[in-house]
Motif scaffolding. Sequence first.
Motif, short mmCIF file in Angstrom:
data_model
loop_
_atom_site.label_atom_id
_atom_site.label_comp_id
_atom_site.label_asym_id
_atom_site.label_seq_id
_atom_site.Cartn_x
_atom_site.Cartn_y
_atom_site.Cartn_z
N ALA A 103 22.04 34.95 36.36
CA ALA A 103 20.72 35.24 36.91
C ALA A 103 20.46 36.74 36.75
O ALA A 103 21.37 37.51 36.43
N GLU A 104 19.25 37.16 37.00
CA GLU A 104 18.92 38.59 36.91
C GLU A 104 19.85 39.42 37.81
O GLU A 104 20.36 40.46 37.41
N ARG A 105 20.10 38.93 39.01
CA ARG A 105 21.02 39.61 39.94
C ARG A 105 22.41 39.75 39.32
O ARG A 105 23.06 40.78 39.44
N GLY A 106 22.87 38.71 38.66
CA GLY A 106 24.17 38.75 38.01
C GLY A 106 24.23 39.77 36.88
O GLY A 106 25.23 40.47 36.71
N ARG A 107 23.14 39.88 36.14
CA ARG A 107 23.09 40.86 35.04
C ARG A 107 23.09 42.29 35.58
O ARG A 107 23.50 43.22 34.89
N ALA A 156 36.76 50.02 36.68
CA ALA A 156 37.20 51.23 35.98
C ALA A 156 37.69 52.28 36.98
O ALA A 156 38.67 52.98 36.73
N ASP A 157 37.03 52.35 38.14
CA ASP A 157 37.42 53.32 39.18
C ASP A 157 38.82 53.07 39.73
O ASP A 157 39.42 53.97 40.31
N THR A 158 39.35 51.85 39.58
CA THR A 158 40.70 51.57 40.07
C THR A 158 41.75 52.30 39.24
O THR A 158 42.88 52.47 39.70
N GLY A 159 41.40 52.69 38.02
CA GLY A 159 42.35 53.39 37.15
C GLY A 159 43.37 52.49 36.48
O GLY A 159 44.29 52.97 35.82
N ILE A 160 43.22 51.20 36.62
CA ILE A 160 44.17 50.26 36.01
C ILE A 160 43.85 50.11 34.53
O ILE A 160 42.71 49.81 34.15
N HIS A 161 44.86 50.30 33.69
CA HIS A 161 44.72 50.07 32.25
C HIS A 161 44.98 48.58 32.01
O HIS A 161 46.11 48.12 32.17
N LEU A 162 43.95 47.84 31.68
CA LEU A 162 44.09 46.40 31.47
C LEU A 162 44.57 46.13 30.05
O LEU A 162 43.98 46.62 29.09
N ASP A 163 45.62 45.33 29.94
CA ASP A 163 46.16 44.96 28.64
C ASP A 163 45.55 43.68 28.10
O ASP A 163 45.47 43.48 26.89
N LEU A 164 45.15 42.79 29.00
CA LEU A 164 44.70 41.46 28.60
C LEU A 164 43.64 40.97 29.57
O LEU A 164 43.77 41.13 30.79
N ALA A 165 42.60 40.34 29.02
CA ALA A 165 41.58 39.65 29.82
C ALA A 165 41.64 38.17 29.47
O ALA A 165 41.59 37.81 28.29
N LEU A 166 41.78 37.34 30.48
CA LEU A 166 41.72 35.89 30.33
C LEU A 166 40.40 35.44 30.95
O LEU A 166 40.20 35.59 32.16
N CYS A 167 39.51 34.94 30.13
CA CYS A 167 38.15 34.64 30.59
C CYS A 167 37.82 33.17 30.37
O CYS A 167 38.06 32.61 29.29
N SER A 168 37.25 32.55 31.38
CA SER A 168 36.75 31.18 31.25
C SER A 168 35.75 31.10 30.11
O SER A 168 35.06 32.07 29.80
N THR A 169 35.65 29.93 29.50
CA THR A 169 34.70 29.73 28.41
C THR A 169 33.28 29.46 28.90
O THR A 169 32.35 29.40 28.08
N ALA A 170 33.08 29.33 30.21
CA ALA A 170 31.74 29.08 30.73
C ALA A 170 30.82 30.26 30.39
O ALA A 170 31.25 31.42 30.36
N THR A 171 29.56 29.95 30.15
CA THR A 171 28.59 30.98 29.76
C THR A 171 28.53 32.12 30.77
O THR A 171 28.55 33.30 30.39
N ARG A 172 28.47 31.82 32.06
CA ARG A 172 28.33 32.87 33.07
C ARG A 172 29.54 33.79 33.14
O ARG A 172 29.39 34.98 33.42
#
Length: 172
Positions: free
Chosen positions: A30-34, A45-61
């Motif tokens: 939704a617009e709010r989500g965007r 990004a503010d947490t300062g954690i360097h992410l090595d891997l993202a596992l993301c659901s295949t759902a559009t949202r």
Amino acid sequence: MSVAEPRRIVLFRHAKADWPPVTDHERPLAERGRMDAPVAGRKLADTGIHLDLALCSTATRTRETWKLAVHELPERPKTVYEERIYEASPGELIALLNETSDDAQNVVLIGHNPGIHGLAEILAGPDESDARRRMARRGFPAAAFTVLAFDGSWKSLEPGVATLLDYWAPSE
């Protein structure tokens, strides 16, 4: 990387979705989500954690949430779109994380409720931290995330072994 260093897991719920006449899997943001997804990315990004891997659901949202959030990170982690995250239970999400290579120190999992919220509670066990109290008070609204840490290999991830370090949710 040494397994002596704590691993980090970021559990990130997709941003607010719309309800057009499509299947649940194909629902867009939704617009709010965007608007909220990039804010969540900046907070991550503010947490300062360097992410090595993202596992993301295949759902559009979830894919749209990650696309907007990842642009706010200093470095883009390798992203794997994983069908098993959609409608997964906390146990199924733990099994998926158990498959993660130990080369990945810090992982973000972008998914859905109730699985993401349940997983945060199960991994942290009976934690009484400020982050846990805030999560209990706010629940796990769209675009919220938690940061958990645990020692050991990904294969050793199980209920109660993690510490809830941080919790963030957009203001309502």
